[in-house]
Scaffold this active site. Structure first.
Site, mmCIF file in Angstrom:
data_model
loop_
_atom_site.group_PDB
_atom_site.id
_atom_site.type_symbol
_atom_site.label_atom_id
_atom_site.label_comp_id
_atom_site.label_asym_id
_atom_site.label_seq_id
_atom_site.Cartn_x
_atom_site.Cartn_y
_atom_site.Cartn_z
ATOM 1 N N LYS A 104 0.800 -1.223 0.000
ATOM 2 C CA LYS A 104 0.000 0.000 0.000
ATOM 3 C C LYS A 104 0.840 1.283 0.000
ATOM 4 C CE LYS A 104 -0.832 -2.027 3.472
ATOM 5 N NZ LYS A 104 -0.252 -3.158 4.203
ATOM 6 N N ILE A 135 -11.016 -8.302 2.144
ATOM 7 C CA ILE A 135 -12.282 -7.691 1.714
ATOM 8 C C ILE A 135 -12.151 -7.246 0.261
ATOM 9 C CG2 ILE A 135 -13.981 -5.886 2.152
ATOM 10 C CD1 ILE A 135 -12.920 -5.688 4.985
ATOM 11 N N LYS A 204 -3.935 3.697 2.236
ATOM 12 C CA LYS A 204 -5.077 2.954 1.697
ATOM 13 C C LYS A 204 -6.199 3.895 1.271
ATOM 14 C CE LYS A 204 -4.038 -1.085 4.587
ATOM 15 N NZ LYS A 204 -4.440 -1.877 5.764
#
Length: 414
Positions: A104, A135, A204
């Protein structure tokens, strides 16, 4: 049989997870992709270290050896840090390899460059694992963006911070005690700054902003506050109101501006983040057609993150071009309404723009005010701390009677 050759950069927790899934789900991958997937090489720090890797796989500490393989189709990167990963992935794209990354920090800084380069070389980039572990938030946003206009994204994007806040509340521990437990359990690094100060969630959030809005806020304007200042006293005061602290990242569009924040907030029982506990992550997407949807799941660990990378491996290998239609519509800039806050540290008279609603614990107050009023107040009172209470209106029903016309000149004794 046609074979898809994959190189894995980094063989730590996530890299090993990707390798294990490719071995254990070989039949499923072949059915979906139409090709057999084989790991051709693994890049490691110490190639002398014993690892459970098939003897036919090149194990090396030299990336150039991997680039020199006769066939290389996909490079999966699971290293940390901006460099040398950005350089590795740049070279992989120039070798005309698809790439998949879980990094990230690197992608927040260099994602646009990699995406542009991939377009030039007609390859694809998978970066689902950069945001929320297992997710599938990026895949979901890609689908929503076909028609829906996204107005806001909120998320609990760092499992370490969420674990610490959960432990502090449930076990009545201090921040230091809960951090130590997170480190013992392998959730926090020896230097936890990236997690507890909100840098990880910040990176993120920038990635999500690009997906949702096609651009990101000016990094210098993003409010970023960690959880190191959350005390047992604050958590106790919140519990009296049936509220919980969560470290929430938000990004939204206001007029032609993109606004972002990463900070501790309070949520009540009716908020979807209330029951997101431990190392779980959750993302809340607000859009104009479907309304609000919440995705929740494990945010860290070997297989949740590796799962996201495997799904991206499938995505890039079938050469699905990125058809994201970035929402370029202009939302109307509106004056910010009054919000609910938990505040403490004030001495003296509160001005007439602040409504005091409740004092759950001596010295802690629930108030209703515009953020600019609190910012002004904080300049006058250096000890003041305040936390937004998301959607508090819903939890007020039957608890507090708010008289909007009440006297707002209130004296608070600390």
């Amino acid at each position: 049989m046609t074979v898809l050759k994959v190189a894995i950069l980094g063989f730590g927790t996530v890299g090993e997870g990707v390798y294990r899934i490719i071995q254990s789900h070989a039949d499923e991958l072949q059915k979906v992709i139409g090709k057999k997937v084989e790991v051709a090489a693994c890049l490691v720090k110490n190639k002398q270290k014993a690892r459970d890797i098939h003897e036919n796989v090149l194990v090396t500490d030299d990336f150039e050896e991997i680039l020199g393989l006769p066939q290389l189709d996909i490079v999966v990167e699971a290293i940390v840090g901006k460099e040398p990963t950005f350089t590795y992935l740049t070279k992989a794209i120039q070798r005309r390899c698809h790439i998949v990354t879980a990094n990230k920090e690197m992608f927040a800084h260099h994602g646009n460059e990699l995406l542009e380069l991939a377009k030039e070389y007609h390859v694809s980039v998978g970066f689902e694992a950069t945001v929320a572990g297992g997710i599938p938030v990026i895949q979901t946003l890609r689908q929503l963006l076909q028609v829906n206009r996204i107005s806001k994204i909120q998320g609990i994007l760092n499992g370490t911070s969420n674990f610490i806040l959960t432990e502090m509340r449930e076990k009545k521990q201090s921040f230091a005690e809960s951090l130590l437990l997170a480190q013992r359990n392998g959730y926090a690094e020896a230097d936890p700054t990236n997690d507890v100060e909100g840098f990880d969630a910040f990176y993120k959030t920038m990635i999500l902003s690009r997906i949702a809005f096609g651009e990101e806020p000016d990094w210098l304007t993003v409010e970023r506050e960690g959880i190191t200042g959350i005390t047992s006293e604050l958590i106790n005061a919140a519990e009296k109101l049936e509220l919980r602290f969560k470290h929430v990242a938000s990004v939204w569009k206001e007029g032609n501006r993109i606004i972002g924040s990463v900070k501790p907030v309070l949520v009540g029982k009716e908020h979807p983040f209330y029951h997101v506990e431990g190392v779980e992550n959750a993302v809340n997407v607000h859009s104009d057609i479907v309304g609000r949807i919440t995705l929740q799941g494990p945010g860290a660990g070997m297989f949740p993150t590796a799962s996201a990378m495997i799904e991206d491996l499938v995505y890039v290998s079938v050469n699905q071009k990125d058809k994201r239609c970035f929402s370029q519509y202009q939302s109307q800039a509106k004056e910010q309404p009054d919000e609910f806050w938990l505040i403490h540290g004030i001495k003296g008279t509160v001005n007439s723009q602040i409504t005091v609603i409740e004092e759950p614990v001596e010295g802690f107050f629930v108030i209703k005010a515009a953020k600019k009023e609190l910012e002004h107040l904080a300049l006058q009172h250096k000890a003041v701390r305040y936390f937004s209470i998301l959607e508090f209106e819903k939890s007020l029903v039957g608890q507090f009677e708010i008289n909007e016309n009440s006297s707002i000149q209130t004296f608070i004794h600390i």
